[in-house]
Design an enzyme around this catalytic site. Sequence first.
Site, PDB file in Angstrom:
ATOM      1  N   ASP A 123       3.574   0.362  12.339  1.00 31.99           N
ATOM      2  CA  ASP A 123       2.324  -0.171  11.779  1.00 31.99           C
ATOM      3  C   ASP A 123       2.017  -1.582  12.267  1.00 31.99           C
ATOM      4  OD1 ASP A 123       2.064   2.176  10.434  1.00 31.99           O
ATOM      5  OD2 ASP A 123       2.742   1.415   8.510  1.00 31.99           O
ATOM      6  N   ASP A 137       5.356  19.622   8.146  1.00 25.41           N
ATOM      7  CA  ASP A 137       6.356  20.706   8.082  1.00 25.41           C
ATOM      8  C   ASP A 137       7.625  20.293   7.335  1.00 25.41           C
ATOM      9  OD1 ASP A 137       6.554  19.021  10.465  1.00 25.41           O
ATOM     10  OD2 ASP A 137       8.313  20.229  10.956  1.00 25.41           O
ATOM     11  N   GLN A 138       8.017  19.026   7.437  1.00 27.19           N
ATOM     12  CA  GLN A 138       9.251  18.598   6.754  1.00 27.19           C
ATOM     13  C   GLN A 138       9.051  18.508   5.232  1.00 27.19           C
ATOM     14  OE1 GLN A 138      12.217  18.345   8.547  1.00 27.19           O
ATOM     15  NE2 GLN A 138      10.775  19.227  10.015  1.00 27.19           N
ATOM     16  N   ARG A 190      -3.939   9.580   3.898  1.00 26.21           N
ATOM     17  CA  ARG A 190      -2.718  10.345   4.158  1.00 26.21           C
ATOM     18  C   ARG A 190      -1.977  10.640   2.859  1.00 26.21           C
ATOM     19  NH1 ARG A 190      -2.055  13.506   7.872  1.00 26.21           N
ATOM     20  NH2 ARG A 190       0.059  14.262   7.976  1.00 26.21           N
ATOM     21  N   ILE A 212       6.955   6.551  17.417  1.00 19.67           N
ATOM     22  CA  ILE A 212       6.676   7.334  16.203  1.00 19.67           C
ATOM     23  C   ILE A 212       5.393   8.170  16.353  1.00 19.67           C
ATOM     24  CG2 ILE A 212       6.458   7.254  13.667  1.00 19.67           C
ATOM     25  CD1 ILE A 212       9.003   5.831  14.491  1.00 19.67           C
ATOM     26  N   CYS A 260      -5.126   8.036   9.170  1.00 18.19           N
ATOM     27  CA  CYS A 260      -5.477   7.495  10.487  1.00 18.19           C
ATOM     28  C   CYS A 260      -5.169   8.502  11.593  1.00 18.19           C
ATOM     29  CB  CYS A 260      -4.678   6.210  10.747  1.00 18.19           C
ATOM     30  SG  CYS A 260      -5.208   4.837   9.724  1.00 18.19           S
ATOM     31  N   ARG A 286       0.361  14.699  13.188  1.00 21.90           N
ATOM     32  CA  ARG A 286       0.984  14.320  11.908  1.00 21.90           C
ATOM     33  C   ARG A 286       1.229  15.577  11.062  1.00 21.90           C
ATOM     34  NH1 ARG A 286      -1.877   8.928   9.572  1.00 21.90           N
ATOM     35  NH2 ARG A 286       0.160   8.607   8.630  1.00 21.90           N
ATOM     36  N   PRO A 287       2.187  16.419  11.500  1.00 16.23           N
ATOM     37  CA  PRO A 287       2.451  17.637  10.725  1.00 16.23           C
ATOM     38  C   PRO A 287       3.095  17.293   9.381  1.00 16.23           C
ATOM     39  CG  PRO A 287       4.113  17.362  12.439  1.00 16.23           C
ATOM     40  CD  PRO A 287       3.121  16.239  12.621  1.00 16.23           C
ATOM     41  N   ARG A 346      -9.315   0.040   3.945  1.00 19.51           N
ATOM     42  CA  ARG A 346      -8.390   1.009   3.353  1.00 19.51           C
ATOM     43  C   ARG A 346      -7.057   0.366   2.986  1.00 19.51           C
ATOM     44  NH1 ARG A 346      -7.061   5.444   7.136  1.00 19.51           N
ATOM     45  NH2 ARG A 346      -5.553   5.717   5.491  1.00 19.51           N
ATOM     46  N   LYS A 374       0.829  -1.218   0.000  1.00 22.04           N
ATOM     47  CA  LYS A 374       0.000   0.000   0.000  1.00 22.04           C
ATOM     48  C   LYS A 374       0.860   1.264   0.000  1.00 22.04           C
ATOM     49  CE  LYS A 374      -1.939   1.688   4.030  1.00 22.04           C
ATOM     50  NZ  LYS A 374      -1.678   3.101   4.249  1.00 22.04           N
ATOM     51  N   ASN A 375       1.794   1.330   0.952  1.00 26.83           N
ATOM     52  CA  ASN A 375       2.513   2.597   1.101  1.00 26.83           C
ATOM     53  C   ASN A 375       3.565   2.823   0.019  1.00 26.83           C
ATOM     54  OD1 ASN A 375       0.860   3.231   3.203  1.00 26.83           O
ATOM     55  ND2 ASN A 375       2.302   2.619   4.805  1.00 26.83           N
TER      56      ASN A 375
HETATM   57  N1  EPU Z   1       6.691  14.109  11.096  1.00 26.26           N
HETATM   58  C1  EPU Z   1       6.904  15.436  11.358  1.00 26.26           C
HETATM   59  N2  EPU Z   1       6.868  16.314  10.305  1.00 26.26           N
HETATM   60  C2  EPU Z   1       6.637  15.916   9.029  1.00 26.26           C
HETATM   61  C3  EPU Z   1       6.416  14.556   8.773  1.00 26.26           C
HETATM   62  C4  EPU Z   1       6.453  13.671   9.825  1.00 26.26           C
HETATM   63  O1  EPU Z   1       7.127  15.834  12.507  1.00 26.26           O
HETATM   64  O2  EPU Z   1       6.624  16.771   8.138  1.00 26.26           O
HETATM   65  C5  EPU Z   1       6.750  13.131  12.201  1.00 26.26           C
HETATM   66  C6  EPU Z   1       5.420  12.431  12.442  1.00 26.26           C
HETATM   67  O3  EPU Z   1       4.601  13.184  13.317  1.00 26.26           O
HETATM   68  C7  EPU Z   1       5.860  11.111  13.029  1.00 26.26           C
HETATM   69  C8  EPU Z   1       7.194  10.836  12.318  1.00 26.26           C
HETATM   70  O4  EPU Z   1       7.627  12.085  11.815  1.00 26.26           O
HETATM   71  O5  EPU Z   1       6.112  11.241  14.388  1.00 26.26           O
HETATM   72  C9  EPU Z   1       7.137   9.848  11.199  1.00 26.26           C
HETATM   73  O6  EPU Z   1       6.102  10.209  10.265  1.00 26.26           O
HETATM   74  P1  EPU Z   1       6.150   9.810   8.732  1.00 26.26           P
HETATM   75  O7  EPU Z   1       6.190  11.081   7.947  1.00 26.26           O
HETATM   76  O8  EPU Z   1       7.216   8.814   8.513  1.00 26.26           O
HETATM   77  O9  EPU Z   1       4.752   9.128   8.552  1.00 26.26           O
HETATM   78  P2  EPU Z   1       3.691   9.367   7.408  1.00 26.26           P
HETATM   79  O10 EPU Z   1       4.360   9.674   6.129  1.00 26.26           O
HETATM   80  O11 EPU Z   1       2.643  10.292   7.921  1.00 26.26           O
HETATM   81  C10 EPU Z   1       3.752   6.866   6.667  1.00 26.26           C
HETATM   82  C11 EPU Z   1       2.741   5.777   6.435  1.00 26.26           C
HETATM   83  C12 EPU Z   1       2.177   5.314   7.767  1.00 26.26           C
HETATM   84  C13 EPU Z   1       3.312   4.830   8.656  1.00 26.26           C
HETATM   85  C14 EPU Z   1       4.384   5.914   8.813  1.00 26.26           C
HETATM   86  C15 EPU Z   1       5.614   5.464   9.562  1.00 26.26           C
HETATM   87  C16 EPU Z   1       1.868   6.276   4.261  1.00 26.26           C
HETATM   88  C17 EPU Z   1       0.748   6.745   3.430  1.00 26.26           C
HETATM   89  N3  EPU Z   1       1.696   6.281   5.587  1.00 26.26           N
HETATM   90  O12 EPU Z   1       3.044   7.917   7.318  1.00 26.26           O
HETATM   91  O13 EPU Z   1       1.324   4.230   7.454  1.00 26.26           O
HETATM   92  O14 EPU Z   1       2.817   4.515   9.938  1.00 26.26           O
HETATM   93  O15 EPU Z   1       4.808   6.354   7.481  1.00 26.26           O
HETATM   94  O16 EPU Z   1       6.191   4.361   8.958  1.00 26.26           O
HETATM   95  O17 EPU Z   1       2.895   5.863   3.739  1.00 26.26           O
HETATM   96  C18 EPU Z   1      -0.469   2.759   7.791  1.00 26.26           C
HETATM   97  O18 EPU Z   1      -0.161   2.226   6.715  1.00 26.26           O
HETATM   98  O19 EPU Z   1      -1.316   2.265   8.583  1.00 26.26           O
HETATM   99  C19 EPU Z   1       0.185   3.999   8.190  1.00 26.26           C
HETATM  100  C20 EPU Z   1      -0.285   4.784   9.157  1.00 26.26           C
END
Ligand code: EPU
Length: 425
Positions: A306, A126-127, A94, A328, A118, A123-124, A398, A22-23
Amino acid sequence: MDAFIIEGGNPLQGEVAISGAKNAVLGIIPAAVLCACSSKIDNVPDIKDVNKMIVILEKLGAEIYRENDTLIINTEKPISYDVSDYEEETGQMRASYYLLGALLGRYRKAIVPLPGGCNIGDRPIDQHIKGFQALGATVVIEHGQVKMEAPELKGAHIFLDVVSVGATINIMLAAVRADGKTIIENAAKEPHIVDVANFLNLMGANIKGAGTDVIKIVGVEEMHGCEYSVIPDQITTGTYMMAAAATEGDILIKNVIPKHMEAITAKLSEMGVVVLEEDDGIRVIGKHPLKAVNVKTMPYPGFPTDLQQPMAVLMTIAQGTSTITESIFESRFKYVDELRRMGANISINSRTASITGVKSLSATKIRTTDLRAGAAMVIAGLIADGETKITEIVHIDRGYENLQENLRNLGAVIRRVSEKDPACL
Ligand code: EPU
């Protein structure tokens, strides 16, 4: 809304094949719009998030054909860079944030609603934004929309403050079409990062280092269509591994990459589960009593967040006290109340859950709070002493293809009912 009814107590036996990740595919589908071209993508799972992403691209003007697990995405005709009218679709997942990077890369402009996904903590993005700004984009967030424009997109040196899967992929998507060299430091290393990079490279991009924490991208002027097959889903594989371990089953999971499963294989082995690796398969034999273990979620190659929730279910019936620390997402323990309703002995202190094993879980009505919590509830239902009803399974749809059919083929007694079904009244 649909619900699952599970009659617990049947050890899983047999074989199951894993669908595409999926991801990964949720990054690959937007990547396909980076040029005026046509790409063929195989091993695309039939899940709600993917189907929503397809609908959004179609609404933007892409022509998409699907046959079984093959997707053809044709963007030879220009598509819109303005996604603002499709807030309902983007708000339900997301990965809609990947349209930011892909459309910025192709058109130097993008208007995309802030993403949903979810509810598992703060889940900012900002990066992501920091990366786009470094590449030369002006970014404004107003009325729930991210509006970006970059008269020129220029390669940049970007150090991510946190390891982020989403930001790493999003910056790659834009940087492949920027002028000059981009370096992403402190990049995420998940298998899906590598898969998206491989797809982009087949489209003509120049990305090196995906899978390490430094990714180097030299922007290219032209990209072209390609044919690609998505990697198997690491989290779905882990979910079946845990379901087999929990039910004291014996299953062969096919179409997997065992290397991606090392953190899970190691923990399950520590619990006393037998895990046998094959070339593209993993056999899991559950041996009870399970032993208590300690787990801390970490970015890849650590134990994935996950799979934290399914792992917690195993701990509820392990001998002794296990701990699980979520590093995380701070709100990923919402499902704990549901497990407590089944008799689990769990206490939470900040980001750590302490779980003392009980003899068995007792069946009751439980609800799904998010996608992976849903997978955990299903495993809980499979081991409970009677009939469990799991509501709000829309979250599960999903991300898991054919979960109910696959589990049934493995010997589980599970059926889907809708609220209209008399069985649910
Ligand atoms: N974070 C920031 N700023 C940002 C982005 C992330 O502070 O700009 C923080 C988040 O708050 C978190 C950490 O960095 O504490 C990691 O977040 P990440 O960006 O890696 O997560 P994501 O991109 O929002 C994806 C997956 C999630 C999975 C996470 C971690 C997708 C669509 N989603 O989320 O998948 O848990 O990476 O591996 O790829 C799921 O499949 O059930 C799911 C939630």
